[in-house]
Design an enzyme around this catalytic site. Structure first.
Site, PDB file in Angstrom:
ATOM      1  N   GLY A  14       0.453  -1.105  -0.184  1.00  7.71           N
ATOM      2  CA  GLY A  14      -0.070  -0.287   0.190  1.00  7.71           C
ATOM      3  C   GLY A  14       0.630   0.999   0.156  1.00  7.71           C
ATOM      4  O   GLY A  14       0.641   2.427   0.741  1.00  7.71           O
ATOM      5  N   ASN A  66      -1.858  -8.355  -5.802  1.00  9.19           N
ATOM      6  CA  ASN A  66      -2.816  -8.106  -4.331  1.00  9.19           C
ATOM      7  C   ASN A  66      -2.503  -9.089  -3.168  1.00  9.19           C
ATOM      8  O   ASN A  66      -1.981 -10.186  -3.008  1.00  9.19           O
ATOM      9  CB  ASN A  66      -3.723  -9.057  -4.566  1.00  9.19           C
ATOM     10  CG  ASN A  66      -5.406  -9.338  -3.836  1.00  9.19           C
ATOM     11  OD1 ASN A  66      -5.163  -9.636  -2.874  1.00  9.19           O
ATOM     12  ND2 ASN A  66      -6.498  -9.607  -4.484  1.00  9.19           N
ATOM     13  N   SER A 146      -3.528   0.306  14.715  1.00 11.50           N
ATOM     14  CA  SER A 146      -4.249   1.348  14.824  1.00 11.50           C
ATOM     15  C   SER A 146      -5.014   1.470  16.572  1.00 11.50           C
ATOM     16  O   SER A 146      -5.001   0.474  16.664  1.00 11.50           O
ATOM     17  CB  SER A 146      -5.838   0.971  13.912  1.00 11.50           C
ATOM     18  OG  SER A 146      -6.773   2.000  14.351  1.00 11.50           O
ATOM     19  N   TYR A 160     -12.642  -4.136  11.201  1.00 18.63           N
ATOM     20  CA  TYR A 160     -11.460  -2.718  10.748  1.00 18.63           C
ATOM     21  C   TYR A 160     -10.675  -3.096  12.310  1.00 18.63           C
ATOM     22  O   TYR A 160      -9.882  -3.429  12.233  1.00 18.63           O
ATOM     23  CB  TYR A 160     -11.241  -1.476  10.172  1.00 18.63           C
ATOM     24  CG  TYR A 160     -10.528  -1.139  10.430  1.00 18.63           C
ATOM     25  CD1 TYR A 160      -9.245  -1.427   9.135  1.00 18.63           C
ATOM     26  CD2 TYR A 160      -9.514  -0.429  11.736  1.00 18.63           C
ATOM     27  CE1 TYR A 160      -7.748  -0.302   9.685  1.00 18.63           C
ATOM     28  CE2 TYR A 160      -8.793   0.508  11.316  1.00 18.63           C
ATOM     29  CZ  TYR A 160      -7.820   1.238  10.407  1.00 18.63           C
ATOM     30  OH  TYR A 160      -6.446   1.696  10.129  1.00 18.63           O
ATOM     31  N   LYS A 164      -7.327  -5.611  13.435  1.00 14.77           N
ATOM     32  CA  LYS A 164      -5.971  -4.654  13.432  1.00 14.77           C
ATOM     33  C   LYS A 164      -6.035  -5.110  14.761  1.00 14.77           C
ATOM     34  O   LYS A 164      -4.547  -5.237  15.115  1.00 14.77           O
ATOM     35  CB  LYS A 164      -5.948  -3.290  13.433  1.00 14.77           C
ATOM     36  CG  LYS A 164      -6.764  -2.556  12.395  1.00 14.77           C
ATOM     37  CD  LYS A 164      -5.208  -2.577  11.581  1.00 14.77           C
ATOM     38  CE  LYS A 164      -4.932  -1.563  10.107  1.00 14.77           C
ATOM     39  NZ  LYS A 164      -3.782  -2.347   9.632  1.00 14.77           N
TER      40      LYS A 164
END
Length: 249
Positions: A14, A66, A146, A160, A164
């Site tokens: 990313g 990917n 996060s 999400y 994480k």
């Protein structure tokens, strides 16, 4: 600060946008050669890589892949070996951030979030660990997690937060397993950053941040660069809080 990264080779998943781009640029500025993995915005990523190669002496390349596909992961490492001959640093930054409250959440969306945000870093880390063991070389794995891994989500991102949270615990477990090989595994927990992920009005989060400002991606990226460097050789299994005080654990 000189992080002594000259000649090191890093894969940043990313790495073409948002925090990933900031990490890629800081590593390149510090002398590391960077393979920037991406899955969207190909033209933008190509332009970004070209700009890095004009600004810095290190060599950046881009590669589509990917991270939830094992064959693509093999291709990423094969290409890195072909171009650079080795990999020293892996930064697991790619992720998805879909929105749905649990009562409305599709099972397929929950599974995809875990596949990209947790299974992807697992497969990449496994590949990295075996690469380093085969080379009999030390190395660094840095996982981007996060503050939601610790606080959860109240805004429709439970999948999400779960992914994480799992990545935090995976970081600890992997760090314990591979310390004997001289491989350090750490995590960085950003808070609210000025990226497209957070939307058009990030200032609405100010009241949740003790430092009373939104972080720039570069501020998080420098923490990643530190953890990827030999200055952090005695840190492993830790998650570094870069949230402006949102965690204060």
């Amino acid at each position: 600060m000189d992080f002594n990264l000259s000649g090191k080779v890093a894969i940043v998943t990313g790495g073409g946008g948002g925090l990933g781009a900031a990490i890629s640029e800081v590593l390149a500025a510090e002398g590391a050669n960077v393979m920037i993995n991406y899955i969207v915005d190909e033209r933008k990523v190509m332009e970004f890589v070209e700009s890095l190669n004009k600004k810095y002496e290190s060599k950046a390349i881009s590669l589509y892949g990917n991270i939830s596909d094992e064959n693509d992961i093999d291709n990423i490492f094969n290409k890195a070996n072909e171009v650079y001959g080795k990999v020293d640093i892996l930064v697991n930054c790619a992720g998805v951030w879909p929105k749905a409250y649990v009562k409305d959440m599709e099972v397929k969306d929950f599974r995809r979030t875990l596949k990209v945000n947790l299974e992807g870093p697992f497969m990449l880390s496994k590949k990295m660990v075996n690469h380093l063991i085969e080379r009999k070389s030390k190395g660094k794995i840095v996982n981007i997690v996060s503050q939601a891994a610790f606080h959860g989500s109240t805004s429709g991102h439970a999948h999400y937060a779960a992914s994480k949270g799992g990545l935090v615990t995976f970081t600890v477990s992997l760090a314990r397993e591979v310390a004997k090989y001289g491989i350090n595994v750490t995590a960085v927990a950003p808070g609210i950053m000025r990226t497209s992920m957070i939307g058009d009005n990030p200032e609405k989060y100010i009241d949740r941040i003790p430092l009373k400002r939104i972080s720039e991606p570069e501020e998080v990226a420098y923490t990643v660069a530190f953890l990827a460097s030999d200055k952090a050789d005695y840190i492993t299994g830790a998650t570094i809080d870069v949230t402006g005080g949102m965690l204060m654990r």
